[in-house]
Motif scaffolding. Structure first.
Motif, short mmCIF file in Angstrom:
data_model
loop_
_atom_site.label_atom_id
_atom_site.label_comp_id
_atom_site.label_asym_id
_atom_site.label_seq_id
_atom_site.Cartn_x
_atom_site.Cartn_y
_atom_site.Cartn_z
N PHE A 142 -15.91 9.65 -55.44
CA PHE A 142 -15.32 8.34 -55.17
C PHE A 142 -14.32 8.45 -54.02
CE2 PHE A 142 -12.15 5.05 -55.80
CZ PHE A 142 -12.91 3.91 -56.07
N ASN A 143 -13.44 9.45 -54.12
CA ASN A 143 -12.41 9.63 -53.09
C ASN A 143 -13.00 10.02 -51.74
OD1 ASN A 143 -10.17 8.90 -54.62
ND2 ASN A 143 -10.09 10.93 -55.56
N ARG A 144 -14.07 10.86 -51.73
CA ARG A 144 -14.72 11.21 -50.47
C ARG A 144 -15.33 9.98 -49.82
NH1 ARG A 144 -17.44 15.29 -53.23
NH2 ARG A 144 -16.16 17.13 -53.26
N ILE A 145 -15.96 9.14 -50.63
CA ILE A 145 -16.58 7.92 -50.10
C ILE A 145 -15.51 6.98 -49.57
CG2 ILE A 145 -17.91 5.87 -50.70
CD1 ILE A 145 -19.47 7.67 -52.71
N ILE A 146 -14.41 6.83 -50.32
CA ILE A 146 -13.32 5.95 -49.88
C ILE A 146 -12.76 6.44 -48.55
CG2 ILE A 146 -10.91 5.35 -50.34
CD1 ILE A 146 -11.58 5.04 -53.22
N THR A 147 -12.55 7.74 -48.42
CA THR A 147 -12.01 8.28 -47.19
C THR A 147 -12.92 7.96 -46.01
OG1 THR A 147 -10.98 10.07 -48.42
CG2 THR A 147 -11.20 10.38 -46.05
N GLY A 148 -14.21 8.16 -46.18
CA GLY A 148 -15.16 7.82 -45.13
C GLY A 148 -15.18 6.33 -44.84
N PHE A 149 -15.10 5.52 -45.90
CA PHE A 149 -15.13 4.06 -45.74
C PHE A 149 -13.87 3.59 -45.02
CE2 PHE A 149 -14.54 -0.28 -47.59
CZ PHE A 149 -15.69 -0.85 -47.08
N GLU A 150 -12.71 4.17 -45.38
CA GLU A 150 -11.45 3.78 -44.73
C GLU A 150 -11.45 4.17 -43.26
OE1 GLU A 150 -8.50 5.68 -47.12
OE2 GLU A 150 -8.48 4.08 -48.61
N VAL A 151 -11.96 5.34 -42.95
CA VAL A 151 -12.02 5.78 -41.56
C VAL A 151 -12.91 4.84 -40.76
CG1 VAL A 151 -12.84 7.62 -40.03
CG2 VAL A 151 -11.49 8.18 -42.05
N ALA A 152 -14.08 4.50 -41.31
CA ALA A 152 -14.99 3.59 -40.61
C ALA A 152 -14.35 2.21 -40.45
CB ALA A 152 -16.31 3.49 -41.37
N SER A 153 -13.65 1.73 -41.49
CA SER A 153 -13.00 0.43 -41.42
C SER A 153 -11.90 0.43 -40.37
CB SER A 153 -12.40 0.04 -42.77
OG SER A 153 -13.41 -0.08 -43.73
N LEU A 154 -11.12 1.51 -40.30
CA LEU A 154 -10.06 1.61 -39.30
C LEU A 154 -10.64 1.66 -37.89
CD1 LEU A 154 -7.59 4.13 -40.97
CD2 LEU A 154 -7.19 1.71 -40.52
N GLN A 155 -11.74 2.39 -37.72
CA GLN A 155 -12.36 2.46 -36.41
C GLN A 155 -12.86 1.08 -35.98
OE1 GLN A 155 -15.29 5.52 -36.99
NE2 GLN A 155 -13.87 7.16 -36.43
N ASP A 156 -13.46 0.34 -36.92
CA ASP A 156 -13.93 -1.01 -36.62
C ASP A 156 -12.76 -1.91 -36.25
OD1 ASP A 156 -16.48 -0.21 -37.15
OD2 ASP A 156 -16.59 -1.10 -39.16
N ALA A 157 -11.68 -1.82 -37.02
CA ALA A 157 -10.50 -2.67 -36.78
C ALA A 157 -9.88 -2.34 -35.42
CB ALA A 157 -9.48 -2.47 -37.88
N CYS A 158 -9.81 -1.07 -35.08
CA CYS A 158 -9.23 -0.67 -33.80
C CYS A 158 -10.10 -1.13 -32.63
CB CYS A 158 -9.06 0.84 -33.73
SG CYS A 158 -7.75 1.45 -34.80
N SER A 159 -11.40 -1.05 -32.79
CA SER A 159 -12.27 -1.48 -31.69
C SER A 159 -12.22 -2.98 -31.49
CB SER A 159 -13.72 -1.02 -31.93
OG SER A 159 -14.24 -1.66 -33.08
#
Length: 125
Positions: free
Chosen positions: A103-120
């Motif tokens: 769960f935590n590994r998936i969340i970490t990946g999901f948060e990173v992808a979400s942050l990258q989307d938000a930054c772009s």
């Protein structure tokens, strides 16, 4: 540290020229000074693999070790759905049928992808 293709080829060629482990070690250190010195066992394994398989390279070998299956597409969809509904969800309290560490590994990946989307999206044009 794993040997590169160039280094493995060098070992086999030098061994067949010199016929001496010590000569191969010295030549290898001269040619690849940034790499830690070879052991006789490393040379022996490469030569043995070359003689039995006609290559010392791991071109078509699968990864060794246990396969990771926790981050399957289904588990990722389940966790992402739960995060979409409640971004504050925790691994312990989620009551999902997913292991806490997965769960935590998936969340970490999901948060990173979400942050990258938000930054772009926030990048000025």
């Amino acid at each position: 540290m794993q040997l590169t293709k160039e280094q493995r080829i060098f070992i086999v060629e030098k061994h067949f020229q010199a016929k001496s482990f010590q000569q191969v070690i010295l030549s290898f250190q001269e040619h690849f000074p940034e790499r830690q010195p070879l052991t006789k066992m490393t040379i022996w394994r490469n030569i043995t693999r070359y003689r039995t398989e006609e290559t010392s390279l791991n071109l078509n070998k699968d990864r060794s070790g246990r396969k990771r299956t926790g981050r399957s597409e289904e588990n990722v969809r389940i966790v992402q759905g739960a995060l979409t509904e409640n971004p504050q969800i925790s691994a312990r309290k989620s009551e999902l049928d997913v292991n806490k560490s997965t769960f935590n590994r998936i969340i970490t990946g999901f948060e990173v992808a979400s942050l990258q989307d938000a930054c772009s999206e926030q990048t000025p044009r």
